[in-house]
Design a protein around this motif. Structure first.
Motif, short mmCIF file in Angstrom:
data_model
loop_
_atom_site.label_atom_id
_atom_site.label_comp_id
_atom_site.label_asym_id
_atom_site.label_seq_id
_atom_site.Cartn_x
_atom_site.Cartn_y
_atom_site.Cartn_z
N GLN A 1 109.38 62.07 158.16
CA GLN A 1 108.13 61.24 158.56
C GLN A 1 108.04 60.08 157.83
OE1 GLN A 1 106.74 62.15 161.14
NE2 GLN A 1 105.11 60.42 161.19
N HIS A 2 108.58 60.04 156.56
CA HIS A 2 108.73 59.00 155.67
C HIS A 2 109.52 57.94 156.32
CE1 HIS A 2 109.76 56.35 152.12
NE2 HIS A 2 111.03 56.66 152.23
N LYS A 3 110.79 58.06 156.88
CA LYS A 3 111.61 57.46 157.48
C LYS A 3 110.99 56.47 158.77
CE LYS A 3 115.96 60.14 156.36
NZ LYS A 3 116.95 60.90 156.81
N ARG A 4 110.22 57.44 159.44
CA ARG A 4 109.38 56.78 160.40
C ARG A 4 108.50 55.76 160.04
NH1 ARG A 4 109.76 59.33 165.75
NH2 ARG A 4 111.23 61.10 165.62
N TRP A 5 107.79 56.19 159.31
CA TRP A 5 106.74 55.04 158.69
C TRP A 5 107.37 54.01 158.03
CZ3 TRP A 5 102.42 54.45 160.63
CH2 TRP A 5 101.64 55.71 161.22
N MET A 6 108.65 54.10 157.42
CA MET A 6 109.39 53.15 156.76
C MET A 6 109.94 52.08 157.86
SD MET A 6 109.77 52.31 153.73
CE MET A 6 111.44 51.57 153.70
N ILE A 7 110.45 52.74 158.81
CA ILE A 7 110.98 51.84 160.18
C ILE A 7 109.73 51.09 160.38
CG2 ILE A 7 111.65 51.95 162.48
CD1 ILE A 7 113.09 54.47 161.53
N ARG A 8 108.61 51.56 160.67
CA ARG A 8 107.43 50.70 161.13
C ARG A 8 107.06 49.50 160.26
NH1 ARG A 8 105.42 56.31 162.55
NH2 ARG A 8 105.46 56.59 164.75
N SER A 9 107.18 50.08 158.81
CA SER A 9 106.55 49.10 157.68
C SER A 9 107.79 47.95 157.74
CB SER A 9 106.81 49.95 156.39
OG SER A 9 106.77 48.95 155.16
N PHE A 10 109.02 48.36 157.96
CA PHE A 10 109.96 47.26 157.45
C PHE A 10 109.79 46.29 159.04
CE2 PHE A 10 114.30 45.47 157.64
CZ PHE A 10 114.29 44.74 156.44
N ASN B 1 108.05 43.16 167.15
CA ASN B 1 109.01 43.88 166.06
C ASN B 1 108.35 45.45 166.07
OD1 ASN B 1 109.89 41.42 165.74
ND2 ASN B 1 109.63 41.48 163.38
N LEU B 2 107.13 45.58 165.85
CA LEU B 2 106.57 46.71 165.92
C LEU B 2 106.66 47.65 167.27
CD1 LEU B 2 104.88 48.88 164.21
CD2 LEU B 2 102.89 47.83 164.97
N LEU B 3 106.52 47.04 168.23
CA LEU B 3 106.79 47.43 169.50
C LEU B 3 108.26 48.03 169.77
CD1 LEU B 3 104.90 45.30 172.06
CD2 LEU B 3 104.38 47.48 171.14
N CYS B 4 109.22 47.29 169.31
CA CYS B 4 110.63 47.78 169.11
C CYS B 4 110.81 48.83 168.35
CB CYS B 4 111.55 46.59 168.69
SG CYS B 4 111.71 45.29 169.99
N ALA B 5 110.20 49.05 167.43
CA ALA B 5 110.31 50.26 166.26
C ALA B 5 109.53 51.30 167.15
CB ALA B 5 109.51 49.85 164.96
N GLU B 6 108.54 51.20 167.49
CA GLU B 6 107.94 52.50 168.48
C GLU B 6 108.75 53.04 169.37
OE1 GLU B 6 105.57 54.06 167.54
OE2 GLU B 6 104.87 52.88 165.85
N ARG B 7 109.41 51.87 170.16
CA ARG B 7 110.48 52.49 171.32
C ARG B 7 111.76 53.10 170.49
NH1 ARG B 7 113.73 48.45 175.53
NH2 ARG B 7 114.62 50.12 176.82
#
Length: 209
Positions: free
Chosen positions: A150-159, A197-203
């Motif tokens: 889950q850390h990786k997922r939140w890091m992707i959103r953060s970055f 950017n955030l939408l691409c991360a969520e996709r």
């Protein structure tokens, strides 16, 4: 009795990010970060929208220091080979990345409040600052608790939000080339630099679910 998954609930493993994407992101991020450090030295010429910010001094320099550091370190946190071979470096770089994001987000929030181009710009950059702060905090909390997936997922959103520094610098010259109204285009960019950017991360995260 139903159990609701928290922010650090264990998800499925993520699909691998293509190497070319990581390399391109690292090149663009490093270039923008290194150029941004110029704001830490002698006075530099900046766009009028930024120069007229009510909190320009000292918060632009503070923001540049934090955000540029996060932008410089962030891409290299996603290279699998670096994480596996240099685990200790990955952890310390991650801590510095989180600190850079915190400094960048808090100072960015102040700069958003002082925006000279109106409430729309304040809303755009202010929401970016708040969302960046929240996603980075959750990424850090999951790492501390050992919830690495889950850390990786939140890091992707953060970055993806840290990358707003890159997309911002793509949109600004484009607006000039298209001769768009200065205030209106800057207000639009205050959202465009981070929402896609955030939408691409969520996709990407949904496709990996």
């Amino acid at each position: 009795m139903k159990h609701h998954a928290g922010a650090c609930a264990a998800p499925r493993p993520l699909r691998a990010i293509p190497t070319w994407t990581l390399v391109l992101t690292a090149i663009l991020s490093s270039g923008v970060a290194l150029v941004s450090y110029r704001y830490l030295g002698v006075a530099q010429e900046v766009p009028s929208q930024i120069a007229e910010n009510a909190f320009f001094t000292p918060w632009l320099a503070v923001h540049a220091a934090g955000a540029a550091t996060a932008l410089l370190l962030g891409p290299f946190q996603f290279f699998p080979a670096l994480r596996m071979r240099f685990g200790r470096w990955h952890r310390w770089a991650g801590r510095v990345y989180v600190l850079g994001c915190m400094v960048g987000a808090l100072s960015g929030g102040l700069l958003a409040i002082g925006a000279s181009t109106g409430i729309v710009t304040t809303a755009g950059f202010g929401t970016l600052a708040a969302t960046w702060l929240v996603t980075t905090t959750l990424a850090w909390r999951c790492a501390v608790r050992g919830r690495i997936a889950q850390h990786k997922r939140w890091m992707i959103r953060s970055f993806s939000l840290t990358l707003a520094a890159v997309t911002l610098r793509l949109y600004l010259p484009l607006a000039d080339v298209l001769a768009l109204p200065e205030v209106g285009s800057y207000q639009a960019i205050s959202f465009l630099c981070w929402v896609p950017n955030l939408l691409c991360a969520e996709r990407y995260l949904r496709q990996s679910a």
